[in-house]
Motif scaffolding. Sequence first.
Motif, PDB file in Angstrom:
ATOM      1  N   ASP A  90      46.720  -4.728  -0.634  1.00 14.95           N
ATOM      2  CA  ASP A  90      45.607  -3.849  -0.247  1.00 14.95           C
ATOM      3  C   ASP A  90      45.014  -4.292   1.085  1.00 14.95           C
ATOM      4  O   ASP A  90      45.068  -5.473   1.441  1.00 14.95           O
ATOM      5  N   ASP A  92      41.780  -4.124   1.712  1.00 14.19           N
ATOM      6  CA  ASP A  92      40.340  -4.378   1.576  1.00 14.19           C
ATOM      7  C   ASP A  92      39.961  -5.845   1.438  1.00 14.19           C
ATOM      8  O   ASP A  92      38.787  -6.165   1.224  1.00 14.19           O
ATOM      9  N   SER A  94      40.879  -7.882  -0.926  1.00 10.40           N
ATOM     10  CA  SER A  94      40.904  -8.371  -2.309  1.00 10.40           C
ATOM     11  C   SER A  94      42.098  -9.297  -2.559  1.00 10.40           C
ATOM     12  O   SER A  94      42.053 -10.161  -3.425  1.00 10.40           O
TER      13      SER A  94
HETATM   14 MG   LIG Z   1      40.470  -2.732  -3.794  1.00 10.83          MG
END
Ligand SMILES: [Mg+2]
Length: 235
Positions: A90, A92, A94
């Motif tokens: 991902d 983001d 994470s």
């Molecule tokens: Mg996420």
Amino acid sequence: MKIRILVPTFNELHTLPSILHRIFQESENFHVLVIDDNSPDGTGRLAEQLKSQYKNLDVLHRKQKNGLGAAHIEGFLNSLEDFDVLVEMDADGSHDPKDLHQILEKINHFDCVLGSRWVPGGKVINWPKSRQLLSQGGNIYARLMLGFKIGDSTGGYRAYRSNALKQINLKEIDSQGYCFQVDMVRRLLEKKLTITEVPITFTERTIGSSKMSKNIVIEAFLRIGLWGIQRIFTS
Ligand SMILES: [Mg+2]
Ligand SMILES: Nc1nc2c(ncn2[C@@H]2O[C@H](COP(=O)(O)OP(=O)(O)OP(=O)(O)O)[C@@H](O)[C@H]2O)c(=O)[nH]1
């Protein structure tokens, strides 16, 4: 071994520079494909600009937001012939690029390596109890319905050998959200391909917004249930 990391993006203008920096900090030999669904915030344009900073960065532009599953399938099809290992990560933040090394160490011995939150050593940071329960509950449901023993089949940080993906009919997959990740596991196991899990630390995003929605949860619940019923009737 040529490794390409597939990073799907939708409105990740503020997270993309950092994740790319962190990936290439781990190794300049990694290749990255950003798969952008025409993000209204201009993530796709930014990704194009970042190509001048990173020689191994490519960008795939898709016409419209069409889900995580479809983005990954297009990324796989675009990468299978030229790369030995494909990693899903991902944008983001994470998924920690530092965990790449232990994931890739195992890919020499397995067709697929899952980064897992729900095996001993796996961790989740800054998730409310409700998200933890949803993820753990979803994984228990997938195990019961599909009869496999995977701790975290819904996670999106994982590596595949391209030769394994070539044995799967990728074009027929139309699952979108978490369900796509479970669908991939199910299809690998049907083909008797090998899967292992390594513990990862998953950290909730601090910037940008989650694309998780009620529809994604409903899709997973219904589809996994249907596959479970099919499994019972065909075994
Ligand atoms: Mg996420
Ligand atoms: N190309 C593309 N990327 C997507 C789409 N939906 C989500 N993404 C990306 O997929 C990754 C995971 O999405 P998130 O919004 O973090 O959702 P999530 O990880 O399932 O949920 P959270 O745990 O709440 O963050 C991010 O990099 C998103 O930008 C989509 O429809 N198309």
